[in-house]
Design an enzyme around this catalytic site. Structure first.
Site, PDB file in Angstrom:
ATOM      1  N   LEU A 121       0.927  -1.012   0.173  1.00 13.79           N
ATOM      2  CA  LEU A 121      -0.512   0.509   0.075  1.00 13.79           C
ATOM      3  C   LEU A 121       0.954   1.560   0.051  1.00 13.79           C
ATOM      4  O   LEU A 121       1.518   1.409   0.612  1.00 13.79           O
ATOM      5  CB  LEU A 121      -1.115   0.134   1.092  1.00 13.79           C
ATOM      6  CG  LEU A 121      -2.118  -0.979   1.231  1.00 13.79           C
ATOM      7  CD1 LEU A 121      -2.758  -0.903   2.517  1.00 13.79           C
ATOM      8  CD2 LEU A 121      -2.995  -1.115  -0.228  1.00 13.79           C
ATOM      9  N   ASP A 122       0.577   2.159  -0.832  1.00 10.50           N
ATOM     10  CA  ASP A 122       1.261   3.755  -0.845  1.00 10.50           C
ATOM     11  C   ASP A 122       1.376   4.467   0.939  1.00 10.50           C
ATOM     12  O   ASP A 122       0.139   3.595   0.942  1.00 10.50           O
ATOM     13  CB  ASP A 122       0.290   4.544  -1.828  1.00 10.50           C
ATOM     14  CG  ASP A 122       0.519   3.976  -3.175  1.00 10.50           C
ATOM     15  OD1 ASP A 122       1.786   3.570  -3.048  1.00 10.50           O
ATOM     16  OD2 ASP A 122      -0.118   4.824  -3.733  1.00 10.50           O
ATOM     17  N   GLN A 123       2.304   5.037   1.463  1.00 13.51           N
ATOM     18  CA  GLN A 123       2.237   5.413   2.518  1.00 13.51           C
ATOM     19  C   GLN A 123       1.142   6.207   2.802  1.00 13.51           C
ATOM     20  O   GLN A 123       0.818   5.829   3.670  1.00 13.51           O
ATOM     21  CB  GLN A 123       3.591   6.586   2.567  1.00 13.51           C
ATOM     22  CG  GLN A 123       3.099   7.135   3.660  1.00 13.51           C
ATOM     23  CD  GLN A 123       5.088   8.348   3.607  1.00 13.51           C
ATOM     24  OE1 GLN A 123       5.076   8.453   2.554  1.00 13.51           O
ATOM     25  NE2 GLN A 123       4.964   8.672   4.317  1.00 13.51           N
ATOM     26  N   ARG A 180      -4.828   5.322  -8.606  1.00 12.88           N
ATOM     27  CA  ARG A 180      -4.066   6.418  -8.783  1.00 12.88           C
ATOM     28  C   ARG A 180      -4.532   7.473 -10.666  1.00 12.88           C
ATOM     29  O   ARG A 180      -4.691   8.210 -10.712  1.00 12.88           O
ATOM     30  CB  ARG A 180      -3.335   7.276  -7.978  1.00 12.88           C
ATOM     31  CG  ARG A 180      -3.459   6.767  -6.226  1.00 12.88           C
ATOM     32  CD  ARG A 180      -2.054   6.492  -5.800  1.00 12.88           C
ATOM     33  NE  ARG A 180      -1.453   8.356  -5.526  1.00 12.88           N
ATOM     34  CZ  ARG A 180      -0.722   8.554  -5.334  1.00 12.88           C
ATOM     35  NH1 ARG A 180       0.344   7.528  -4.555  1.00 12.88           N
ATOM     36  NH2 ARG A 180       0.053  10.014  -5.163  1.00 12.88           N
TER      37      ARG A 180
END
Length: 264
Positions: free
Chosen positions: A101-103, A201
């Protein structure tokens, strides 16, 4: 090979080699030494555990927490907190996230606790058998109830972190379903069929409906939330040891709830 070298292949309790033959009624055991992530410093970072057993750990990652140590983030990551958590309860295991997962994306993440579990879950991930569903708040009103975005994603040039839909990129598939339309926004559920970096995104920007709060793919100005409005809300898979179907959901975080209320 590693197991054989330490006499870890045993029949009826006795170490044997791979050329040995089995008979009906024999007990075959593989003895594997426990591992640990020696390069990850244990730190007392709270780990929101959703489920844990001998093979897997499922957590609800908060937004802002990096998953794994990397350049610029050698400490203060989810991995540091998980290793500390395992030390506290007497578990020796290596930190092996099955996906990322992205930050600044929150939500459900599964970590394998041994090589077998990691291999099985990674294989199922490649075969698109892991359920990974996200909730997002995007700009604009999407008129279509459901759609599948099948657009390849790649890097436009070296030295940049921003991905784009690119004909020479890698295959990427995102399934979208509208949950609620707001005056200037849409709440959507997104299911990943592939796992490209920044996939949701990138696809939403390409569609013309970037995520609220996204500094890289969004509208480029403050818009009601200080991180991308993206939450891994649902996770499901067959357990690597038992093949039991397991599934979890994670409540929408407060910052996204507040954003939705303001937009309503």
């Amino acid at each position: 090979r590693r197991i054989v070298q330490v006499q870890g292949v045993r029949i009826n309790g006795a170490p044997v080699y791979l050329t040995s033959r089995l008979k009906t009624g024999d007990l075959l055991q593989l003895w594997v030494d426990a591992e640990q992530s020696d390069t990850i410093l244990p730190e007392p970072i709270p780990v929101p555990v959703v489920h844990e057993d001998a093979s897997v750990l499922v957590v609800n990652k908060p937004a802002g927490l990096v998953v794994h140590p990397a350049k610029g983030h050698y400490t203060g990551t989810l991995a540091n907190g998980v290793v500390h958590h395992w030390r506290q309860i007497g578990i020796r295991a290596k930190f092996r996230p099955v996906h990322r997962l992205d930050q600044f994306t929150s939500g459900l993440l599964v970590i394998a606790k041994d090589p077998f579990a990691h291999s099985k879950l990674t294989e199922r991930l490649k075969r698109r058998l892991l359920i990974r569903e996200y909730l997002a708040v995007v700009h604009g009103v999407i008129p279509t109830e459901e759609m599948t975005i099948e657009e390849p994603i790649g890097l436009p040039e070296a030295g940049t972190n921003k991905r784009i839909v690119h004909a020479a990129g890698k295959s990427a598939v995102t399934r979208l379903r509208v949950v609620e339309r707001l005056p200037t926004a849409t709440i959507v559920r997104l299911r990943l069929e592939t796992g490209r970096t920044h996939q949701i995104r990138v696809h939403m920007e390409w569609l013309g409906h970037p995520l609220f709060g996204d500094p890289l793919y969004g509208i480029g100005k403050p818009d009601g939330i200080d991180r991308q409005a993206l939450h891994a809300i649902r996770l499901g898979f067959q357990h690597p040891q038992t093949d039991e179907s397991m599934e979890w959901t994670a409540e929408i975080p407060c910052d996204m709830q507040n954003l939705i209320q303001r937009l309503r």
